[in-house]
Design an enzyme around this catalytic site. Structure first.
Site, PDB file in Angstrom:
ATOM      1  N   GLU A 109       0.270  -7.873 -17.027  1.00  0.00           N
ATOM      2  CA  GLU A 109       0.333  -6.912 -18.053  1.00  0.00           C
ATOM      3  C   GLU A 109       1.877  -7.072 -18.777  1.00  0.00           C
ATOM      4  OE1 GLU A 109       1.409  -3.538 -14.741  1.00  0.00           O
ATOM      5  OE2 GLU A 109       1.347  -2.902 -16.854  1.00  0.00           O
ATOM      6  N   THR A 131      -3.860 -11.856 -12.523  1.00  0.00           N
ATOM      7  CA  THR A 131      -3.117 -11.018 -11.494  1.00  0.00           C
ATOM      8  C   THR A 131      -4.166 -10.848 -10.568  1.00  0.00           C
ATOM      9  OG1 THR A 131      -2.747  -8.687 -11.065  1.00  0.00           O
ATOM     10  CG2 THR A 131      -3.976  -9.025 -13.006  1.00  0.00           C
ATOM     11  N   ILE A 132      -3.669 -10.914  -9.296  1.00  0.00           N
ATOM     12  CA  ILE A 132      -4.499 -10.491  -8.082  1.00  0.00           C
ATOM     13  C   ILE A 132      -5.098  -8.933  -7.972  1.00  0.00           C
ATOM     14  CG2 ILE A 132      -3.587 -12.064  -6.589  1.00  0.00           C
ATOM     15  CD1 ILE A 132      -2.383  -9.588  -5.074  1.00  0.00           C
ATOM     16  N   ASP A 133      -4.365  -8.059  -8.897  1.00  0.00           N
ATOM     17  CA  ASP A 133      -4.835  -6.769  -8.908  1.00  0.00           C
ATOM     18  C   ASP A 133      -6.074  -6.541  -9.764  1.00  0.00           C
ATOM     19  OD1 ASP A 133      -2.523  -6.330  -7.479  1.00  0.00           O
ATOM     20  OD2 ASP A 133      -1.502  -5.556  -8.962  1.00  0.00           O
ATOM     21  N   MET A 175      -2.600  -4.770  -1.329  1.00  0.00           N
ATOM     22  CA  MET A 175      -1.932  -4.895  -2.750  1.00  0.00           C
ATOM     23  C   MET A 175      -2.565  -4.054  -3.548  1.00  0.00           C
ATOM     24  SD  MET A 175       0.669  -8.162  -3.422  1.00  0.00           S
ATOM     25  CE  MET A 175       2.111  -8.260  -2.503  1.00  0.00           C
ATOM     26  N   GLY A 176      -2.190  -3.713  -4.812  1.00  0.00           N
ATOM     27  CA  GLY A 176      -2.685  -2.908  -6.022  1.00  0.00           C
ATOM     28  C   GLY A 176      -1.814  -1.663  -6.238  1.00  0.00           C
ATOM     29  N   ARG A 272      -2.967   1.960  14.853  1.00  0.00           N
ATOM     30  CA  ARG A 272      -1.992   0.762  14.318  1.00  0.00           C
ATOM     31  C   ARG A 272      -2.181   0.266  13.045  1.00  0.00           C
ATOM     32  NH1 ARG A 272      -0.712   1.854  18.886  1.00  0.00           N
ATOM     33  NH2 ARG A 272      -0.447   0.432  20.380  1.00  0.00           N
ATOM     34  N   HIS A 278       2.204 -10.176   0.930  1.00  0.00           N
ATOM     35  CA  HIS A 278       2.034 -11.422  -0.129  1.00  0.00           C
ATOM     36  C   HIS A 278       1.083 -12.438   0.732  1.00  0.00           C
ATOM     37  CE1 HIS A 278       5.538  -9.164  -1.675  1.00  0.00           C
ATOM     38  NE2 HIS A 278       5.327  -9.825  -2.649  1.00  0.00           N
TER      39      HIS A 278
HETATM   40  O1  F6P Z   1       1.093  -7.321  -9.679  1.00  0.00           O
HETATM   41  C1  F6P Z   1       0.956  -8.123  -8.718  1.00  0.00           C
HETATM   42  C2  F6P Z   1       1.619  -7.720  -7.257  1.00  0.00           C
HETATM   43  O2  F6P Z   1       0.932  -8.545  -6.357  1.00  0.00           O
HETATM   44  C3  F6P Z   1       1.146  -6.132  -7.085  1.00  0.00           C
HETATM   45  O3  F6P Z   1       0.153  -5.856  -6.422  1.00  0.00           O
HETATM   46  C4  F6P Z   1       2.381  -5.910  -6.127  1.00  0.00           C
HETATM   47  O4  F6P Z   1       2.813  -4.540  -6.293  1.00  0.00           O
HETATM   48  C5  F6P Z   1       3.416  -6.473  -6.764  1.00  0.00           C
HETATM   49  O5  F6P Z   1       2.818  -7.749  -7.368  1.00  0.00           O
HETATM   50  C6  F6P Z   1       4.479  -7.179  -5.686  1.00  0.00           C
HETATM   51  O6  F6P Z   1       5.671  -7.781  -6.567  1.00  0.00           O
HETATM   52  P1  F6P Z   1       6.578  -8.873  -5.889  1.00  0.00           P
HETATM   53  O7  F6P Z   1       5.921  -9.937  -5.535  1.00  0.00           O
HETATM   54  O8  F6P Z   1       7.791  -8.645  -6.775  1.00  0.00           O
HETATM   55  O9  F6P Z   1       7.047  -8.170  -4.618  1.00  0.00           O
END
Ligand code: F6P
Length: 348
Positions: A109, A131-133, A175-176, A272, A278
């Protein structure tokens, strides 16, 4: 004497968070463009490279062997050239100096949002959504998402065996940022007992109730998947204080811990927390992402060859087509409520 025909030049860049599948796109763009007799330039580190004029030539040799590799051989950054007007001026000047006939921007985006503005400045741009999202509205899927879902699913599978052995609640934060696609899909595929996403405020009572219900029917372990961007009912978003990127996004992370502590306190069940972070963005792309990246890269070059600028490649059904690269193309695509309702059938 006739002047020699000028060799045409296409440049490409990868911007925003990296993801598995970027290298297959870079390889496909390079190979398809070379087949057409074009010269290919790789811009380093997203928009930052065009501001600084840092480019490398790409040829068959430089893209050889990159198909299975995660990340991006071009590097990336979250640079926003519209943040400072002198950066924008440098970028526009470098576009001219490099004598580019076309530019392919691969990003989400933010990167494509910049591309939308640059199209209005007259740049000959084609966008490739990444994007992975999976949260871009004008494509059914982005590459990177399938790999991330498979990584998260495998993590859930692994957490299941240890959760069952110790009779514990396992919270897994995935993530998301704005959309819970990874959480929902990995949660369904991994058989999670509760899935929490940004689209629906987290009801802590309902979460604990679902876990108690499971225990009452003899299941003394549970898996809770939570997207980093999920918010509590009172509107609280768990983020790193004061950390914002060039596009104004706060750095998320930490909701899993808050949730885990609450669940343990309220239910009395040992809990837990695992933050996948990442790991979801690293490593080799799945076959799906390699194929989608390859199709997107080829289509992007074919749009360039046809002089169809201001477009974004997009997967619609099983077809890769071109859509207009405008604000609508980069608008947010959140999880379909019906899909989430289906996931909810398996809660508790
Ligand atoms: O936009 C993709 C994304 O992986 C999001 O899910 C996450 O919030 C963000 O990037 C993390 O970004 P960075 O790699 O800058 O920590």
């Amino acid at each position: 004497m006739t002047s020699p025909t000028k060799i045409r030049k296409v440049a490409l860049l990868t911007g925003g968070g990296d993801c598995p599948g970027l290298n297959p796109v870079i390889r496909a763009v390079t190979r398809r463009a070379i087949l057409a007799g074009w010269q290919v330039l790789g811009i380093k580190n997203g928009w930052q490279g065009l501001i600084q004029g840092v480019v490398i030539p790409l040829d068959l040799q430089s893209v050889s062997g990159i198909l299975p590799k995660g990340g991006t051989i071009l590097g990336t950054s979250r640079t926003n050239p519209h943040q400072h007007s002198e950066d924008l001026q440098k970028l526009l000047a470098n576009y001219k100096v490099l004598q580019l006939d076309a530019l392919i921007a691969i990003g989400g985006e933010d990167t494509l949002g910049v591309a939308v503005k640059l199209i209005k400045e007259g740049l000959k741009l084609v966008g490739v959504p990444k994007t992975i999202d999976n949260d871009l509205s004008n494509t059914d899927y982005t590459f990177g998402f399938d790999t991330a879902v498979n990584i998260a699913m495998e993590a859930i599978d692994r957490l299941h065996t240890t959760a069952e052995s110790h009779h514990r609640i396992m919270v897994i934060e995935v993530m998301g940022r704005h959309a819970g696609w990874i959480a929902t899909c990995a949660g369904i595929a991994g058989g999670a007992d509760v899935i929490l996403i940004p689209e629906e405020p987290v009801d802590l009572d309902a979460v604990c109730e679902a876990i108690r219900k499971r225990h009452a029917r003899g299941k003394d372990f549970s898996i809770v998947v939570v997207a980093e961007g999920a918010q509590f009912k009172n509107g609280t978003l768990v983020a790193k204080e004061g950390k914002k990127d060039a596009f104004g996004h706060v750095r998320l992370g930490g909701i899993g811990q808050v949730l885990g502590e609450f669940i343990e306190e309220r239910t009395g069940f040992e809990t837990r927390v695992t933050v996948l972070g990442h790991i979801q963005r690293g490593g080799s792309p799945t076959a799906f992402d390699r194929i989608l990246g390859t199709r997107f890269g080829v289509k992007a070059v074919e749009l360039v060859l046809a002089g169809q600028f201001g477009k974004m490649v997009s997967l619609q059904g099983n077809q890769v087509i071109a859509v207009t690269l405008d604000e609508r193309a980069v608008a947010m695509k959140t999880v379909d409520p019906e899909f989430y309702l289906m996931a909810k059938l398996f809660f508790g």
